[in-house]
Design a protein around this motif. Structure first.
Motif, PDB file in Angstrom:
ATOM      1  N   GLN A 154     -60.710 -62.051  29.540  1.00  0.00           N
ATOM      2  CA  GLN A 154     -61.664 -63.150  29.401  1.00  0.00           C
ATOM      3  C   GLN A 154     -61.895 -63.844  30.734  1.00  0.00           C
ATOM      4  OE1 GLN A 154     -60.568 -66.042  26.398  1.00  0.00           O
ATOM      5  NE2 GLN A 154     -62.119 -67.513  27.048  1.00  0.00           N
ATOM      6  N   PHE A 155     -60.820 -64.048  31.486  1.00  0.00           N
ATOM      7  CA  PHE A 155     -60.966 -64.656  32.808  1.00  0.00           C
ATOM      8  C   PHE A 155     -61.804 -63.759  33.714  1.00  0.00           C
ATOM      9  CE2 PHE A 155     -59.769 -64.844  37.230  1.00  0.00           C
ATOM     10  CZ  PHE A 155     -59.927 -66.195  37.524  1.00  0.00           C
ATOM     11  N   ALA A 156     -61.465 -62.483  33.770  1.00  0.00           N
ATOM     12  CA  ALA A 156     -62.187 -61.557  34.651  1.00  0.00           C
ATOM     13  C   ALA A 156     -63.663 -61.485  34.290  1.00  0.00           C
ATOM     14  CB  ALA A 156     -61.551 -60.171  34.584  1.00  0.00           C
ATOM     15  N   ALA A 157     -63.972 -61.512  32.994  1.00  0.00           N
ATOM     16  CA  ALA A 157     -65.364 -61.437  32.559  1.00  0.00           C
ATOM     17  C   ALA A 157     -66.152 -62.680  32.932  1.00  0.00           C
ATOM     18  CB  ALA A 157     -65.418 -61.225  31.044  1.00  0.00           C
ATOM     19  N   ALA A 158     -65.469 -63.806  33.137  1.00  0.00           N
ATOM     20  CA  ALA A 158     -66.149 -65.052  33.472  1.00  0.00           C
ATOM     21  C   ALA A 158     -66.497 -65.161  34.951  1.00  0.00           C
ATOM     22  CB  ALA A 158     -65.284 -66.248  33.060  1.00  0.00           C
ATOM     23  N   LEU A 159     -65.939 -64.290  35.773  1.00  0.00           N
ATOM     24  CA  LEU A 159     -66.258 -64.321  37.202  1.00  0.00           C
ATOM     25  C   LEU A 159     -67.699 -63.870  37.424  1.00  0.00           C
ATOM     26  CD1 LEU A 159     -62.980 -62.731  38.625  1.00  0.00           C
ATOM     27  CD2 LEU A 159     -63.652 -65.133  38.776  1.00  0.00           C
ATOM     28  N   PRO A 160     -68.393 -64.440  38.416  1.00  0.00           N
ATOM     29  CA  PRO A 160     -69.794 -64.056  38.656  1.00  0.00           C
ATOM     30  C   PRO A 160     -69.904 -62.595  39.087  1.00  0.00           C
ATOM     31  CG  PRO A 160     -68.971 -65.495  40.399  1.00  0.00           C
ATOM     32  CD  PRO A 160     -67.937 -65.508  39.322  1.00  0.00           C
TER      33      PRO A 160
END
Length: 424
Positions: A246-252
């Motif tokens: 989830q964190f990685a997917a939130a990165l631009p």
């Protein structure tokens, strides 16, 4: 006319390449490997043989040297810095091969193992036709990063000693460890380097000049999960691996290295190890512009905070470590340091190529210590692998460039070129 001893430079380079000075990021020793100590002490002895005052700093692993000025004018000192270590690639039993009068064609590095450096893969080799090309035997790196810089600097020092009519101010030299791990110049002792400014001699082609680098921070995120049997997981299990994704997917998606160039920065996820009960992510954050750099750091902090706000308790912890700061802001306050190089390049007939370096150099740390330190070049190529090379002529041109900079520094004493950067 300055005479540069090509044979001396080549001999020094070949000799230094045979030292295994590979650094080790896992080591806590200073320097990180004993091979760097051996090379540093060899350089001290060679500096003394040339006639310089030289010493080895046991605390930080730097080999240092000093050549007094010979000018009747009051000239401020200049420093030159090259690094001792090589990157994380096989460096034991390096066997340099000299290819005299290189023909511009494919280079057989190791016939027995079929290792060939192909011009089709490395077309810049055609520009080296007629030069004395130096390579490894293909089973190790060569060490041109940065032993080409070391040898070129030694060539300049010999020219000053052998031709005392070359007018120059005080010259200080430093050969530092652990550049490849980013630790060596952090320990640099500026009190041993009483100069107004300095230059690193690390990578790049003749005419290159780098006085800007990224601002850089490393980020480490640890995630605490709760592991229970999946059959009893309802409203109990917290999957750290899922939170990591989830964190990685939130990165631009557009601020990553593969979508960035020029002066564009990025946030890069460099590693991710995760299971249900624990995850660990590592990132690097880079930008030339300070405000954009800070915005990227804040974005990472915001993503962590937003995910934590959705959970039963804060499960993501963020650790930020500043790695280096763009030297460009401080160097712009002293445009003479850059203009001196550009004027010297013009005198030598070199076409200046000013580059915003998408990385960091030892110059970042030395600049932070009060000595503005842009990067010149060492004229080698294909760094960090078995296809590394250098040419005798390229290193000799570096030596001539160093001499010219020192001469121009004397010539401009009292009438410095202080034109704002970006104006030639």
């Amino acid at each position: 006319m300055v005479e540069i001893d090509h044979d001396f430079i080549e001999q020094q380079f070949v000799t230094y390449c045979k030292y295994n000075s590979r650094s080790d990021a896992r080591s806590q020793a200073v320097p990180s490997t004993p091979g760097q100590v051996k090379l540093a002490k060899r350089l001290v002895a060679d500096l003394q043989d040339l006639g310089l005052e030289a010493w080895y700093n046991e605390k930080n692993g730097f080999a240092m040297g000093y050549l007094p000025g010979n000018s009747s004018q009051d000239i401020t000192g200049i420093g030159f810095v090259a690094h001792l270590d090589t990157t994380d690639y096989p460096a034991e039993n390096v066997l340099p091969q000299v290819h005299p009068d290189y023909d511009g064609q494919d280079v057989v590095l190791n016939a027995d193992q079929g290792i060939v450096m192909h011009v089709s893969e490395f077309p810049e080799l055609t520009k080296l036709k007629g030069q004395r090309l130096i390579t490894s035997d293909g089973t190790t790196l060569l060490g041109s990063d940065d032993k080409a810089g070391i040898a070129g600097l030694f060539g300049a020092l010999k020219a000053f000693i052998a031709q005392p009519k070359i007018e120059h101010g005080p010259i200080y030299v430093g050969f530092g460890p652990d550049e490849e791990t980013g630790q060596g110049a952090k320990r640099f002792d500026a009190s041993e380097f009483p100069v107004e400014f300095a230059y690193t001699l690390d990578n790049g082609q003749p005419g290159d000049l780098e006085y800007e680098t990224f601002n850089a921070t490393a980020a480490k995120i640890e995630i605490e999960g709760t592991a229970v049997h999946p059959g009893n997981a309802y409203h109990l299990l917290v999957n750290a691996a899922t939170l990591a994704n989830q964190f990685a997917a939130a990165l631009p998606k557009d601020q990553v290295p593969e979508e960035s160039q020029g002066r564009e920065g990025f946030i890069m996820l460099t590693s991710q190890v995760s299971s249900i009960d624990h995850a660990e992510l590592h990132l690097i954050i880079r930008d030339f512009d300070w405000e954009l750099y800070q915005a990227k750091i804040h974005l990472v902090e915001e993503i962590v905070a937003q995910i934590n706000a959705q959970l039963d308790k804060p499960r993501l912890t963020l650790e930020l470590t500043e790695q280096y700061v763009n030297m460009g802001d401080k160097i712009r306050e002293n445009p003479y340091i850059v203009n001196l190089v550009l004027d010297s390049y013009h005198k030598l007939g070199l076409t200046p190529n000013v580059i915003a370096f998408r990385g960091g150099t030892d110059g970042d740390f030395i600049t932070e210590k009060g000595i503005p330190t842009p990067n010149l070049f060492n004229a080698g190529g294909n760094f960090h692998g078995k296809y590394e090379y250098a040419t005798t002529e390229g290193m000799a041109l570096l030596a001539e460039t160093i001499v010219t900079i020192c001469q121009e520094h004397v010539a401009q004493n009292g009438q410095r070129n202080e034109a704002p950067l970006g104006q030639d």
